[in-house]
Design a protein around this motif. Structure first.
Motif, mmCIF file in Angstrom:
data_model
loop_
_atom_site.group_PDB
_atom_site.id
_atom_site.type_symbol
_atom_site.label_atom_id
_atom_site.label_comp_id
_atom_site.label_asym_id
_atom_site.label_seq_id
_atom_site.Cartn_x
_atom_site.Cartn_y
_atom_site.Cartn_z
ATOM 1 N N ARG A 415 0.527 -1.190 0.354
ATOM 2 C CA ARG A 415 0.322 -0.236 -0.441
ATOM 3 C C ARG A 415 0.815 1.002 -0.121
ATOM 4 O O ARG A 415 0.302 2.142 -0.224
ATOM 5 C CB ARG A 415 -0.972 -0.051 1.372
ATOM 6 C CG ARG A 415 -2.434 -0.456 0.698
ATOM 7 C CD ARG A 415 -3.271 0.046 2.377
ATOM 8 N NE ARG A 415 -2.807 -0.605 3.193
ATOM 9 C CZ ARG A 415 -3.283 -0.377 4.213
ATOM 10 N NH1 ARG A 415 -4.062 0.364 4.808
ATOM 11 N NH2 ARG A 415 -2.466 -1.197 5.406
ATOM 12 N N SER A 416 1.816 0.814 1.088
ATOM 13 C CA SER A 416 2.303 2.219 0.581
ATOM 14 C C SER A 416 3.914 1.985 -0.041
ATOM 15 O O SER A 416 4.249 3.695 -0.066
ATOM 16 C CB SER A 416 3.258 2.572 2.255
ATOM 17 O OG SER A 416 3.838 1.810 3.165
ATOM 18 N N THR A 417 4.447 1.474 -0.139
ATOM 19 C CA THR A 417 5.512 0.941 -0.916
ATOM 20 C C THR A 417 5.852 0.378 -2.212
ATOM 21 O O THR A 417 5.820 -0.205 -2.607
ATOM 22 C CB THR A 417 7.070 0.546 0.386
ATOM 23 O OG1 THR A 417 6.484 0.823 1.357
ATOM 24 C CG2 THR A 417 8.142 0.643 -0.397
ATOM 25 N N MET A 418 6.283 1.271 -3.424
ATOM 26 C CA MET A 418 7.171 1.006 -3.951
ATOM 27 C C MET A 418 7.762 0.282 -5.008
ATOM 28 O O MET A 418 8.796 0.895 -4.548
ATOM 29 C CB MET A 418 6.023 0.850 -5.965
ATOM 30 C CG MET A 418 6.243 0.609 -7.047
ATOM 31 S SD MET A 418 5.379 1.700 -8.549
ATOM 32 C CE MET A 418 3.854 1.255 -7.873
ATOM 33 N N GLN A 419 8.039 -1.172 -5.164
ATOM 34 C CA GLN A 419 9.830 -1.558 -5.758
ATOM 35 C C GLN A 419 10.117 -1.923 -6.737
ATOM 36 O O GLN A 419 9.282 -2.881 -7.303
ATOM 37 C CB GLN A 419 10.577 -2.737 -4.265
ATOM 38 C CG GLN A 419 10.642 -1.828 -3.020
ATOM 39 C CD GLN A 419 11.307 -2.412 -2.103
ATOM 40 O OE1 GLN A 419 10.996 -3.744 -1.409
ATOM 41 N NE2 GLN A 419 12.200 -2.211 -1.210
ATOM 42 N N PHE A 420 11.035 -1.848 -7.419
ATOM 43 C CA PHE A 420 12.042 -2.225 -8.400
ATOM 44 C C PHE A 420 13.302 -2.789 -8.688
ATOM 45 O O PHE A 420 14.189 -2.494 -7.496
ATOM 46 C CB PHE A 420 12.383 -1.251 -9.147
ATOM 47 C CG PHE A 420 10.458 -0.215 -10.023
ATOM 48 C CD1 PHE A 420 9.744 -1.183 -11.412
ATOM 49 C CD2 PHE A 420 9.907 0.390 -9.170
ATOM 50 C CE1 PHE A 420 8.090 -0.026 -11.028
ATOM 51 C CE2 PHE A 420 9.365 1.343 -9.113
ATOM 52 C CZ PHE A 420 7.985 1.036 -11.064
ATOM 53 N N VAL A 421 13.352 -4.031 -9.131
ATOM 54 C CA VAL A 421 15.073 -4.469 -9.683
ATOM 55 C C VAL A 421 15.227 -4.005 -10.728
ATOM 56 O O VAL A 421 14.144 -4.863 -12.142
ATOM 57 C CB VAL A 421 14.807 -5.980 -8.954
ATOM 58 C CG1 VAL A 421 16.979 -6.459 -9.429
ATOM 59 C CG2 VAL A 421 14.931 -5.717 -7.316
ATOM 60 N N LEU A 422 15.782 -2.928 -11.201
ATOM 61 C CA LEU A 422 16.413 -2.308 -12.244
ATOM 62 C C LEU A 422 17.724 -2.802 -13.000
ATOM 63 O O LEU A 422 18.233 -2.914 -11.956
ATOM 64 C CB LEU A 422 15.937 -1.092 -12.482
ATOM 65 C CG LEU A 422 15.194 -0.375 -12.009
ATOM 66 C CD1 LEU A 422 15.793 1.221 -12.139
ATOM 67 C CD2 LEU A 422 13.922 -0.590 -12.442
ATOM 68 N N GLY A 423 18.198 -3.355 -13.640
ATOM 69 C CA GLY A 423 19.257 -3.922 -15.083
ATOM 70 C C GLY A 423 19.595 -2.452 -15.250
ATOM 71 O O GLY A 423 19.395 -1.546 -15.583
#
Ligand code: ASP
Ligand code: MG
Length: 423
Positions: A415-423
């Motif tokens: 609800r509060s956090t969005m995360q991405f693992v990016l190359g």
């Protein structure tokens, strides 16, 4: 009573002008009963790490001139800071520290972590010796305290764990001794074992934690971390334009931000303050007239500002059972058990029926060991050199510019956090 703890990091004492600026801030508050916690000057800790590596490489067989960069840097500050008549006196105070440091650097056959803690903390001892002399000379009466007599730890060198009970007893002895109008000044980062025979350090950037330790043990009202930025920003200005200051956040939110990789405050700093309700301010030493960020327990009424946090040098490891069974609790236990033993800390975890993905700070040796342990029962794949990008309080539908054009290996949101693992 000591009521306020001020922490000044390396950048705030990096040259003579910076130390003068520190003095003018302290001077304005000298009757507030303050304790100063000060780091090594500028990038001294990095330099001492490099010097230590050189001495170890040469089995201690180096002349004193191997220290000349560090010595000249400090002497230069002294020469620019003090009146001609006082320079020699101050050099006489720091010279024994350099000699002690040199002796310790030359020791051989020592465990690296131990050798590190006996040497690298001299940056703090030298810095505070110079600053105490300067404050005293400039009409700000100051008492220099050796943090190694107060901050007591175990023998987990380079990342020592605090002995809270012993530390509290020792720090509280300061209370009746404190004289109003005299500033106390001590070092961040360093401590010692209970017998005071061996120095220890609390981990890189540990001075914030030192400030929190003293504040907690003294039941102080407030800790101020003096920074070269205007407070806690919603992103690193070196990576993002249009950053804004977060005027007020809760302790819990500050812990979350530190957890995701915001580096403004050392993650261990908040808890000791939260437990005693000691407010934390992050304030600019360049513009001390600007409002600081306030961190306390008061509920925040206004809408939360989105924060953007980037962690570099990440590894994404994915694990699937070789027997095509589900990634069930038993398998999870095996994988996390191995992570725990290898001290691999997961920055992000994602599970599906057949695969568990873990993102953590890259460390080649640890990856090799982890793969070694898991490869019999699991198929293990991993990618290195990735970034973990976290948005706290993201706005629905908002796709950051930052992600555009990058290869997204994992995306996950709560609800509060969005995360991405990016190359
Ligand atoms: N001087 C130490 C470091 O650079 C501790 C600190 O500044 O917090 O890591
Ligand atoms: Mg620092």
């Amino acid at each position: 009573m000591i009521r306020k703890v001020y922490k000044f990091g390396g950048a705030s004492v990096k040259d003579a002008a910076a130390v003068r600026n520190l003095k003018s801030i302290v001077e304005q508050h000298k009757n507030d009963d303050i304790l100063l916690v000060v780091s090594a000057m500028g990038k001294t800790t990095n330099k001492l790490e490099a010097v230590l590596a050189e001495f170890r490489k040469h089995n201690g067989q180096l002349g004193f001139d191997a220290l000349s960069d560090v010595v000249c840097y400090h002497e230069d500050i002294i020469v620019n800071l003090f009146d001609k008549a006082n320079i020699d006196q101050v050099i006489d105070k720091v010279s024994p520290l350099f000699l002690e440091l040199y002796d310790k650097l030359r020791e051989t056959d020592l465990d690296y972590d131990y050798h590190y803690d006996q040497t690298v903390g001299y940056g703090e001892l030298i810095s505070t010796t110079i600053i105490a002399a300067f404050l005293n000379e400039s009409g700000v009466p100051t008492r220099w305290l050796d943090a190694r007599k107060y901050v007591m730890t175990d023998i987990n060198f380079r990342s020592a764990n605090l002995d809270w009970d012993e530390t509290r007893v020792r720090i509280q002895r300061l209370l009746p001794e404190h004289i109003n109008g005299i500033v106390c000044l001590t070092q961040g980062f360093i401590g010692s074992t209970a017998d005071e025979k061996h120095s220890t350090t609390l981990g890189r950037e540990g001075s914030d934690f030192t400030a929190a330790i003293f504040a907690n043990c003294l039941d102080a009202e407030e800790v101020t971390i003096w920074k070269d930025v205007d407070g806690l920003l919603n992103a690193d200005p070196k990576r993002f334009s249009d950053t804004v200051k977060i005027p007020h956040i809760t302790y819990s939110e500050a812990i979350e931000l530190a957890f995701y990789g915001a580096t403004v405050i050392h993650p261990k700093t908040i808890k000791p303050l939260q437990n005693k309700g000691i407010r934390l301010k992050v304030q600019s030493f360049i513009h001390p007239e600007h409002e600081p960020t306030l961190i306390d327990s008061a509920k925040i009424k206004q809408q939360q500002i989105p924060s953007y946090i980037v962690k570099d040098n990440q590894t994404l490891l994915s694990v699937s059972p070789r027997d095509y069974s589900f990634m069930d609790e038993r398998h999870l236990q095996t994988v996390f058990g191995a992570c725990n033993e290898l001290k691999i800390h997961a920055n992000m975890i994602q599970t599906s029926a057949l695969t568990l993905s873990i993102c953590f700070d890259s460390d080649e040796a640890k990856i090799r060991q982890l793969v070694g342990r898991l490869k019999k029962a699991f198929k293990v794949l991993y990618n290195t050199n990735l970034q973990l990008f976290t948005i706290r309080h993201y706005q629905e539908g908002f796709e950051s510019e930052y992600v555009k054009g990058k290869h997204i290996l994992v995306k996950q949101s709560s609800r509060s956090t969005m995360q991405f693992v990016l190359g």
